[in-house]
Scaffold this active site. Structure first.
Site, PDB file in Angstrom:
ATOM      1  N   LYS A   3       0.840  -1.190   0.000  1.00  0.00           N
ATOM      2  CA  LYS A   3       0.000   0.000   0.000  1.00  0.00           C
ATOM      3  C   LYS A   3       0.880   1.247   0.000  1.00  0.00           C
ATOM      4  CE  LYS A   3      -4.003   1.991   2.442  1.00  0.00           C
ATOM      5  NZ  LYS A   3      -4.992   1.762   3.521  1.00  0.00           N
ATOM      6  N   SER A  47      -9.535   2.613   2.203  1.00  0.00           N
ATOM      7  CA  SER A  47      -8.426   3.248   1.500  1.00  0.00           C
ATOM      8  C   SER A  47      -7.470   2.248   0.839  1.00  0.00           C
ATOM      9  CB  SER A  47      -7.625   4.133   2.473  1.00  0.00           C
ATOM     10  OG  SER A  47      -7.061   3.368   3.529  1.00  0.00           O
ATOM     11  N   SER A  78     -10.828   0.474   6.120  1.00  0.00           N
ATOM     12  CA  SER A  78     -10.015   0.520   4.909  1.00  0.00           C
ATOM     13  C   SER A  78      -9.458  -0.815   4.449  1.00  0.00           C
ATOM     14  CB  SER A  78      -8.853   1.505   5.104  1.00  0.00           C
ATOM     15  OG  SER A  78      -9.336   2.825   5.188  1.00  0.00           O
TER      16      SER A  78
END
Length: 473
Positions: free
Chosen positions: A80, A155, A179
């Protein structure tokens, strides 16, 4: 065995061990898929195949000399873009960090790379991981591979979309308000929010925090457990670190659902606005448990105060971490995030103390709740994947969402409890959009929760349905 990019990470790893495929060949297989679909999905960013090929060659050289680099030896991986990876552009989705190339790994990256994974790229994320829709001014929007007009969530949206479209076998994510769970639901993959401290976060400016965690994402529970076995485990670098060894999670046994005490709630006793399609798929998820012989009862924990506790503590942390940067770069933050940070500036010590007290009271009530039940089953997200042109859903079944957080209550209410929670593929809307079901376990009972999730997966193989990206071109 003929491998494809949709083969399981477990099977890929076994084929590497048997020398049926090399790490370089596995990377080439994924590169072909990335070249074919990432231009449309936009899940992977800062791709560097030269570095990846060098890492794959090193993995093959080690194998040729009888050495394994670890549990993830030779597997392609994407971090990420909020995780610092030494030598890789790590932007956090922010124009302020657009040229940031860290010199050192975060702990999660250190563990994954130390286990032999081949880093291919970063996965796209919203600006500073704020919000459950993945878009930012550097890399743009990530699109849902099941419908390229819809959101991939966030996210960890880039991670989930990359898994769903066959570009990666494993990916990490983080979760404060959903997320890991929300994008898993939107993309028909598995996302696990572990108990706080299960996956230690370092560096960490708020080492006492129980809201934000890191965790694994995959296309199946077994693959997810493989990654969890690497990133979980104690460390002395941070105070939030559970003592259980990561290897505990390497193999997950199904927990029989017969006789399991299941609390089911579609809307937490009316606290959640819910899209009718999500309500229908969630009800079908309930049926999986009842058909398997579980004792399913309509029940919900008392989560009064969760809204205030989450929004207050989140704003406080955003102001602490990003307030000075906003002051220096007031024009380089999206409006909703800037507003959140400024909300934190207005908080008093009394506000923060009240929120902490609410969180403590909720933890005590949830502990009592799980004396009567083994798991809570409920929606992951209150909506199916929405139009990617929106920042967030403005209404849900006639109810107005007043901020970009309101539609995420089904996830962030659970955040406040400190419980582990997993998003499992559950079904699809009539339009073909994925919907997940959220299974919540008692605090620190991560292993049992994963066993229950694996049993659910065996009975409801919705996760086997792949996007038809070729047809959508």
């Amino acid at each position: 065995m003929t491998l494809t990019t949709y083969s399981s990470a477990i099977d890929m790893r076994a084929a590497l061990d048997r020398k049926e495929i090399s790490a370089r060949e596995l990377l080439a297989l994924h590169r072909e898929r990335i070249d074919a679909v990432n231009g449309e999905v936009n899940a992977l960013v800062s791709i560097d195949f030269d570095k990846a090929e060098a890492a794959a060659a090193a993995a093959d050289d080690a194998a040729a000399h009888g050495r394994s680099l670890g549990a993830l030896h030779g597997l392609p991986f994407g971090f990420k873009d909020t995780v610092d990876v030494a030598g890789w552009r790590s932007t956090h989705g922010s124009p302020v960090m657009a040229d940031h190339v860290p010199e050192a790994d975060d702990l999660l990256a250190e563990r994954v790379r130390g286990a032999g994974a081949v880093t291919v790229a970063k996965t796209n994320a919203p600006e500073w991981a704020a919000g459950s829709h993945t878009f930012n001014p550097i890399f743009g929007t990530t699109y849902n591979p099941y419908d390229l007009s819809r959101s991939a969530g966030g996210s960890s949206g880039g991670a989930a979309a990359a898994l769903a479209s066959g570009m990666l076998p494993l990916a990490d994510g983080s979760d404060m308000g959903g997320s890991l769970r929300n994008p898993a639901s939107f993309n028909n993959v598995v996302g696990f929010r572990p108990s706080p401290g299960r996956v230690p976060t370092w560096p960490n400016s708020t080492p006492w925090d129980r809201l934000a965690v890191q965790g694994p994402m995959a296309r199946s529970v077994d693959d997810l457990a493989l990654l969890l076995s690497v990133i979980a485990g104690p460390t002395d670098r941070t105070t939030m670190s559970l003592s259980t060894a990561g290897s505990t999670f390497a193999r997950i046994e199904q927990t029989p659902l017969a006789g399991l005490r299941v609390a089911f709630s579609a809307d937490l006793n009316g606290a959640l606005a819910l899209d009718p399609a999500v309500r229908a798929v969630t009800a079908a998820g309930r049926d999986v448990f009842s058909t398997a012989g579980a004792d399913v009862q309509d029940a919900a924990p008392d989560l009064s105060g969760a809204d205030d506790a989450f929004t207050t503590l989140r704003a406080w942390q955003f102001q602490m971490n990003l307030g000075p940067m906003l002051a220096r770069h007031p024009d380089q933050f999206k409006a909703t995030l800037a507003e959140n940070i400024r909300d934190g500036e207005a908080l008093t010590g009394h506000d923060v103390a009240r929120a902490m007290g609410e969180q403590a009271a909720i933890y005590q009530r949830i502990w009592r709740f799980f004396e009567r039940f083994d798991v809570l089953v409920m929606p992951v997200s209150q909506v199916p994947p929405f139009d990617a042109g929106q920042e967030y859903p403005e209404t849900i079944d006639g109810a107005t969402m007043t901020s970009y957080l309101d539609w995420m209550r089904s996830a962030y209410f659970i955040t406040v409890t400190g419980c582990p929670a997993i998003s499992m593929p559950a079904g699809f809307t009539p339009e073909g959009w994925p919907v997940g079901v959220q299974i919540v376990g008692p605090p620190n009972r991560d292993l049992k929760l994963l066993g229950i999730a694996k049993a659910f997966e065996a009975l409801n193989p919705a996760g086997a349905r792949r996007p038809e990206l070729d047809r959508m071109r």
